[in-house]
Design a protein around this motif. Structure first.
Motif, PDB file in Angstrom:
ATOM      1  N   ASN A  50      30.957  41.759  36.739  1.00  0.00           N
ATOM      2  CA  ASN A  50      31.728  41.501  35.529  1.00  0.00           C
ATOM      3  C   ASN A  50      33.172  41.965  35.662  1.00  0.00           C
ATOM      4  O   ASN A  50      34.091  41.234  35.299  1.00  0.00           O
ATOM      5  CB  ASN A  50      31.087  42.135  34.302  1.00  0.00           C
ATOM      6  N   ASN A  54      36.288  39.447  35.597  1.00  0.00           N
ATOM      7  CA  ASN A  54      37.358  39.613  34.602  1.00  0.00           C
ATOM      8  C   ASN A  54      38.720  39.648  35.280  1.00  0.00           C
ATOM      9  O   ASN A  54      39.662  38.987  34.826  1.00  0.00           O
ATOM     10  CB  ASN A  54      37.189  40.921  33.829  1.00  0.00           C
ATOM     11  N   LYS A  57      39.464  36.126  36.194  1.00  0.00           N
ATOM     12  CA  LYS A  57      39.575  35.264  35.005  1.00  0.00           C
ATOM     13  C   LYS A  57      40.870  35.531  34.228  1.00  0.00           C
ATOM     14  O   LYS A  57      41.495  34.608  33.725  1.00  0.00           O
ATOM     15  CB  LYS A  57      38.348  35.520  34.121  1.00  0.00           C
TER      16      LYS A  57
END
Ligand code: ATP
Ligand code: MG
Length: 158
Positions: A50, A54, A57
């Motif tokens: 994650n 992130n 992203k």
């Protein structure tokens, strides 16, 4: 399970590096020597997945993502830093809350539920570590976490 974190971390980063966009650079500052931790690999993989997704992203124009790991006397400290959109200073603690997303309009098209970091915090808490973020709007974000070291590492002070 007893895990050599430096190998484990490199394997996770390798997986992202194979699929990364060419406008993105990865930089690693991960020691060659082993750093042993007692972890649930699946859960810490979820944390790293994650945090790294992130970083990618929320770096729409690429830049460098830096991965570092180092041990002090008592703990392992890991950081993942990006040169992405960053966030306002008053939100760096809120991003670990369930469903919290900075600027809904900005992040809507990027997908996601806002649960990733809340789950990451639960996993790190369960491992008796800490996780937090440092960020500057328009400059980038660093997410850092610690994990307790295993006794095997005593005598290593770097
Ligand atoms: P999910 O992880 O559930 O797919 P998400 O990525 O939106 O969705 P979190 O990972 O919990 O959720 O992150 C919460 C919010 O924190 C994000 O929506 C984003 O606004 C902000 N955020 C997290 N990491 C970064 C980063 N590296 N740079 C800028 N903003 C970030
Ligand atoms: Mg996420």
């Amino acid at each position: 399970k007893r895990v050599n974190f430096t190998d484990f971390f490199n394997r996770v980063v390798d997986r992202f590096e194979m699929n990364k966009d060419e406008n993105m650079t990865f930089e690693r500052n991960i020691p060659k020597r082993p750093i042993y931790v007692w972890i649930d690999e699946d859960k810490i993989t979820q944390v790293l997945d994650n945090v790294i997704s992130n970083a990618i992203k929320y770096s729409p124009s690429g830049g460098t993502v830096r991965f570092s790991a180092h041990s002090t006397r008592k703990q392992l400290r890991v950081s993942i830093s990006d040169e992405g959109i960053g966030m306002p200073p008053d939100t760096v603690d809120k991003i670990f809350d369930r469903f919290y997303r900075v600027d809904k309009s900005r992040t809507r098209e990027m997908g996601g539920t806002g649960l990733g970091l809340a789950i990451a915090r639960e996993m790190i808490d369960a491992h008796h570590g800490k996780i937090w973020a440092e960020s500057e709007e328009g400059k980038g974000t660093s997410v850092l976490f610690t994990l307790p070291l295993m006794n095997q590492n005593r005598g290593d002070h770097s």
